[in-house]
Design a protein around this motif. Structure first.
Motif, PDB file in Angstrom:
ATOM      1  N   ILE A 241     -79.064 -36.109   4.185  1.00 53.45           N
ATOM      2  CA  ILE A 241     -78.773 -36.690   2.873  1.00 53.45           C
ATOM      3  C   ILE A 241     -78.673 -35.595   1.810  1.00 53.45           C
ATOM      4  CG2 ILE A 241     -79.735 -38.212   1.061  1.00 53.45           C
ATOM      5  CD1 ILE A 241     -80.886 -39.864   3.566  1.00 53.45           C
ATOM      6  N   GLU A 242     -79.438 -34.534   1.977  1.00 55.61           N
ATOM      7  CA  GLU A 242     -79.448 -33.420   1.021  1.00 55.61           C
ATOM      8  C   GLU A 242     -78.044 -32.853   0.793  1.00 55.61           C
ATOM      9  OE1 GLU A 242     -80.242 -30.791  -1.629  1.00 55.61           O
ATOM     10  OE2 GLU A 242     -81.913 -31.987  -0.888  1.00 55.61           O
ATOM     11  N   ASP A 243     -77.223 -32.810   1.841  1.00 56.59           N
ATOM     12  CA  ASP A 243     -75.910 -32.159   1.764  1.00 56.59           C
ATOM     13  C   ASP A 243     -74.784 -33.056   1.229  1.00 56.59           C
ATOM     14  OD1 ASP A 243     -77.025 -29.879   2.846  1.00 56.59           O
ATOM     15  OD2 ASP A 243     -76.603 -30.492   4.908  1.00 56.59           O
ATOM     16  N   LEU A 244     -75.091 -34.314   0.913  1.00 54.72           N
ATOM     17  CA  LEU A 244     -74.034 -35.275   0.575  1.00 54.72           C
ATOM     18  C   LEU A 244     -73.529 -35.160  -0.865  1.00 54.72           C
ATOM     19  CD1 LEU A 244     -75.455 -38.533   2.219  1.00 54.72           C
ATOM     20  CD2 LEU A 244     -73.769 -36.947   3.180  1.00 54.72           C
TER      21      LEU A 244
ATOM     22  N   LYS B 253     -87.023 -41.295  -0.511  1.00 57.81           N
ATOM     23  CA  LYS B 253     -87.368 -40.321  -1.561  1.00 57.81           C
ATOM     24  C   LYS B 253     -86.193 -39.372  -1.823  1.00 57.81           C
ATOM     25  CE  LYS B 253     -91.007 -36.931  -2.628  1.00 57.81           C
ATOM     26  NZ  LYS B 253     -90.395 -35.615  -2.397  1.00 57.81           N
ATOM     27  N   LYS B 254     -85.550 -38.920  -0.761  1.00 54.41           N
ATOM     28  CA  LYS B 254     -84.417 -37.996  -0.906  1.00 54.41           C
ATOM     29  C   LYS B 254     -83.228 -38.683  -1.570  1.00 54.41           C
ATOM     30  CE  LYS B 254     -84.037 -34.368  -0.149  1.00 54.41           C
ATOM     31  NZ  LYS B 254     -84.134 -33.254  -1.139  1.00 54.41           N
ATOM     32  N   ILE B 255     -82.976 -39.951  -1.210  1.00 53.27           N
ATOM     33  CA  ILE B 255     -81.878 -40.693  -1.837  1.00 53.27           C
ATOM     34  C   ILE B 255     -82.136 -40.818  -3.339  1.00 53.27           C
ATOM     35  CG2 ILE B 255     -80.692 -42.929  -1.978  1.00 53.27           C
ATOM     36  CD1 ILE B 255     -81.292 -43.239   1.075  1.00 53.27           C
ATOM     37  N   LYS B 256     -83.375 -41.112  -3.717  1.00 50.48           N
ATOM     38  CA  LYS B 256     -83.728 -41.229  -5.136  1.00 50.48           C
ATOM     39  C   LYS B 256     -83.454 -39.923  -5.875  1.00 50.48           C
ATOM     40  CE  LYS B 256     -87.225 -44.029  -6.580  1.00 50.48           C
ATOM     41  NZ  LYS B 256     -88.446 -44.843  -6.583  1.00 50.48           N
ATOM     42  N   GLU B 257     -83.842 -38.825  -5.253  1.00 50.55           N
ATOM     43  CA  GLU B 257     -83.619 -37.503  -5.872  1.00 50.55           C
ATOM     44  C   GLU B 257     -82.127 -37.245  -6.062  1.00 50.55           C
ATOM     45  OE1 GLU B 257     -85.440 -34.583  -3.356  1.00 50.55           O
ATOM     46  OE2 GLU B 257     -87.465 -35.390  -3.659  1.00 50.55           O
ATOM     47  N   LYS B 258     -81.338 -37.588  -5.049  1.00 51.57           N
ATOM     48  CA  LYS B 258     -79.893 -37.338  -5.110  1.00 51.57           C
ATOM     49  C   LYS B 258     -79.222 -38.226  -6.175  1.00 51.57           C
ATOM     50  CE  LYS B 258     -77.550 -35.177  -2.532  1.00 51.57           C
ATOM     51  NZ  LYS B 258     -76.947 -33.836  -2.653  1.00 51.57           N
ATOM     52  N   ILE B 259     -79.651 -39.490  -6.272  1.00 51.59           N
ATOM     53  CA  ILE B 259     -79.089 -40.380  -7.307  1.00 51.59           C
ATOM     54  C   ILE B 259     -79.436 -39.830  -8.687  1.00 51.59           C
ATOM     55  CG2 ILE B 259     -79.107 -42.704  -8.305  1.00 51.59           C
ATOM     56  CD1 ILE B 259     -79.794 -43.797  -5.527  1.00 51.59           C
ATOM     57  N   ALA B 260     -80.677 -39.371  -8.836  1.00 56.61           N
ATOM     58  CA  ALA B 260     -81.120 -38.814 -10.122  1.00 56.61           C
ATOM     59  C   ALA B 260     -80.294 -37.591 -10.513  1.00 56.61           C
ATOM     60  CB  ALA B 260     -82.600 -38.452 -10.052  1.00 56.61           C
ATOM     61  N   SER B 261     -79.838 -36.838  -9.506  1.00 57.27           N
ATOM     62  CA  SER B 261     -79.046 -35.640  -9.802  1.00 57.27           C
ATOM     63  C   SER B 261     -77.564 -35.967 -10.006  1.00 57.27           C
ATOM     64  CB  SER B 261     -79.202 -34.610  -8.682  1.00 57.27           C
ATOM     65  OG  SER B 261     -78.549 -35.058  -7.503  1.00 57.27           O
ATOM     66  N   GLY B 262     -77.214 -37.267  -9.886  1.00 55.63           N
ATOM     67  CA  GLY B 262     -75.841 -37.680 -10.203  1.00 55.63           C
ATOM     68  C   GLY B 262     -74.973 -38.058  -9.027  1.00 55.63           C
ATOM     69  N   MET B 263     -75.525 -38.042  -7.802  1.00 54.25           N
ATOM     70  CA  MET B 263     -74.705 -38.401  -6.636  1.00 54.25           C
ATOM     71  C   MET B 263     -74.283 -39.870  -6.700  1.00 54.25           C
ATOM     72  SD  MET B 263     -75.702 -38.487  -2.556  1.00 54.25           S
ATOM     73  CE  MET B 263     -76.795 -39.906  -2.727  1.00 54.25           C
TER      74      MET B 263
END
Length: 205
Positions: free
Chosen positions: A44-47, A71-81
């Motif tokens: 998920i980190e690389d998406l 948790k990783k999905i939440k972080e990625k959404i927060a960063s704008g993914m």
């Protein structure tokens, strides 16, 4: 610039159908990109974008919580993914979910999409149906909606844009980089909604 990398959360549900629809959307738009099934936080980190497919939201949420993906999905959404939640996927993205029959549900939610959702609004599996709907706000005037144990949105926050309604019930919304639908676009031959999502991903890339 390299191509986009879109993942489909492959815990449970219509994974293969969403992979296919997203690949076709990228191809149709003449873009470079890959679409992969993802399960782990590392994947998920690389998406650049993520589709959370329909299925059983409690199962998807619980399994994703166990392996740290939530948790990783939440972080990625927060960063704008950008993320596209379909049926169960939209329930997972929401802040609150209740069941039409059972009532309040204690299930793991991503707590990002500022909506309150009612599960099984349109009935259970045997009550599945198709109907033509419209999403004029995102340039899709006619779309065949496939409703399978579909939820509806019963409350929206101020930043949530309502994209479509069916029988006065809200069935598609957008909030920033999040797209959510009650129905299953991957089960039709129409890739216009997946193309719209790919466009969101490209714009952020």
């Amino acid at each position: 610039m390299s191509g986009i990398n879109i993942g489909v959360l492959a815990v449970q549900g219509d994974v293969a159908e969403n992979v296919m629809a997203t690949k076709m959307a990228i191809e149709d738009l003449g873009m470079d990109g890959i679409v992969t099934e993802v399960k782990t936080p590392e994947q998920i980190e690389d998406l650049d974008g993520l589709v959370i497919p329909g299925g059983e939201s409690t199962v998807i949420g619980t399994l994703s919580l166990v392996n740290g993906s939530l948790k990783k999905i939440k972080e990625k959404i927060a960063s704008g993914m950008p993320v596209f939640g379909i049926c169960a996927g939209m329930i997972m993205l929401s802040k609150k979910a209740k069941d039409r029959v059972v009532g309040e549900m204690d299930q793991p939610l991503l707590d990002y999409l500022d909506v309150r959702i009612e599960r099984n609004t349109f009935g259970r599996q045997k009550d599945s149906f198709e109907s033509e709907i419209s999403m004029e706000k995102i340039g899709i005037s006619k779309f065949q909606g496939v409703f399978i144990r579909a939820p509806s949105i019963i409350e929206t926050g101020k930043d949530v844009e309502i994209i479509s309604k069916f029988n006065e019930k809200i069935i598609a919304v957008k909030q920033g980089n999040i797209l959510g639908t009650s129905f299953h676009p991957e089960l039709t031959g129409d890739i216009s909604l997946h193309k719209y999502f790919v466009g969101l991903v490209k714009a952020k890339h």
